[in-house]
Design an enzyme around this catalytic site. Structure first.
Site, PDB file in Angstrom:
ATOM      1  N   ASP A   1       0.061   6.331   6.280  1.00  0.00           N
ATOM      2  CA  ASP A   1       0.057   5.305   5.251  1.00  0.00           C
ATOM      3  C   ASP A   1       0.391   5.978   3.930  1.00  0.00           C
ATOM      4  O   ASP A   1       0.935   7.080   3.918  1.00  0.00           O
ATOM      5  CB  ASP A   1      -1.282   4.548   5.213  1.00  0.00           C
ATOM      6  CG  ASP A   1      -2.479   5.491   5.172  1.00  0.00           C
ATOM      7  OD1 ASP A   1      -2.347   6.579   4.565  1.00  0.00           O
ATOM      8  OD2 ASP A   1      -3.531   5.141   5.727  1.00  0.00           O
TER       9      ASP A   1
ATOM     10  N   MET B   1     -12.087   2.517  -2.753  1.00  0.00           N
ATOM     11  CA  MET B   1     -11.308   1.272  -2.710  1.00  0.00           C
ATOM     12  C   MET B   1     -12.011   0.149  -3.490  1.00  0.00           C
ATOM     13  O   MET B   1     -12.053  -1.002  -3.060  1.00  0.00           O
ATOM     14  CB  MET B   1     -11.063   0.839  -1.258  1.00  0.00           C
ATOM     15  CG  MET B   1     -10.342   1.875  -0.414  1.00  0.00           C
ATOM     16  SD  MET B   1     -10.208   1.436   1.334  1.00  0.00           S
ATOM     17  CE  MET B   1     -11.915   1.644   1.862  1.00  0.00           C
TER      18      MET B   1
ATOM     19  N   LYS C   1       1.267   0.041   3.390  1.00  0.00           N
ATOM     20  CA  LYS C   1       1.709  -1.137   2.652  1.00  0.00           C
ATOM     21  C   LYS C   1       3.192  -1.039   2.344  1.00  0.00           C
ATOM     22  O   LYS C   1       3.704   0.015   1.980  1.00  0.00           O
ATOM     23  CB  LYS C   1       0.922  -1.261   1.349  1.00  0.00           C
ATOM     24  CG  LYS C   1       1.204  -2.536   0.582  1.00  0.00           C
ATOM     25  CD  LYS C   1       0.286  -2.649  -0.630  1.00  0.00           C
ATOM     26  CE  LYS C   1       0.544  -3.928  -1.397  1.00  0.00           C
ATOM     27  NZ  LYS C   1      -0.343  -4.058  -2.566  1.00  0.00           N
TER      28      LYS C   1
END
Length: 242
Positions: free
Chosen positions: A35, A171, A56
């Site tokens: 990622d 996060m 993403k």
């Protein structure tokens, strides 16, 4: 005959904080599924022909966990040497445990390669320790981004406020107003030091500081964006100016 899948932690982003084993496995792999969190220098060091971006994408699209799980099994059954490269440590809010279970249930051998977690490393490079004899004898790691299918949060902010230790939120940039308010409502002193560390150990890494009362305004004024770590507690006031 399937091959082994390696769940590898890449550390907080600095290529020199990759473990020796992680670097070797990346070099020997046929395919590396990654990622964005490993950091651009680490990702760009992997030959383009053997890396697959499962993070993403433009427009906010993401590779679903189901797709990642399926791809890992598919590649392993083809006999490929597979590295699933994750930011930080694969078992600290990295869904490594989910992938481990999925693979083992399908008869795929898995080896976990721990990594330096950004929860500790990102604040450390700015002189912010997780524990300190004068400030905190415990540390709690919390996710600021829970499974959206949950009916309610599994994080007990009232209990965390009562611990007296350091709280590190991963996060948690977007949800900062909610949990800062929850901690204040639970009785935590509004003057409690808070630090936000953005891209800790990356070349462009930075840290900003405030209090439980002011940190949302500090975040907005500084334009702090993910990936970032929030440190709440007395230790967040240590280390001098970032």
């Amino acid at each position: 005959m399937s091959s082994t899948v390696y769940l590898v932690g890449s550390g907080p982003g600095d290529p020199e904080l990759l473990t020796v084993k992680a670097r070797r496995l990346i070099r020997e792999a046929d395919v590396v599924l990654h990622d964005k969190l490993p950091g651009p220098e680490i990702i760009e060091s992997i030959p383009e022909g053997k890396r697959e971006d499962v993070g993403k994408r433009a427009g906010g699209e993401r590779t679903s966990q189901e797709e990642i799980n399926h791809r890992l099994v598919e590649l392993a059954r083809e006999g490929k040497r597979v590295v699933r490269l994750k930011g930080g440590d694969p078992f600290v809010f990295g869904r490594g445990g989910e992938e481990l279970e999925h693979l083992r249930e399908r008869g795929i051998d898995v080896e976990v390669v721990p990594g330096v977690t950004s929860a500790l490393a990102a604040p450390a490079v700015f002189g912010i320790p997780a524990t300190h004899r004068d400030h905190a004898s415990s540390v709690s790691l919390v996710t600021g981004h829970e499974d959206p299918t949950k009916e309610e949060s599994a994080v007990d902010w009232e209990a965390l406020a009562a611990t007296g230790g350091t709280i590190v939120v991963l996060m948690g940039v977007g949800k900062l107003p909610e949990y800062a308010a929850a901690l204040r409502e639970a009785g935590m002193d509004p003057e409690t030091p808070v630090a936000l560390v953005e891209k800790g150990t990356w070349p462009e890494g930075r840290a900003v500081r405030g209090t439980l009362e002011t940190i949302v305004s500090v975040r907005d004024e500084a334009g702090i964006e993910p990936p970032a770590v929030t440190v709440i507690g007395g230790v967040a006031g240590l280390g001098g100016e970032p």
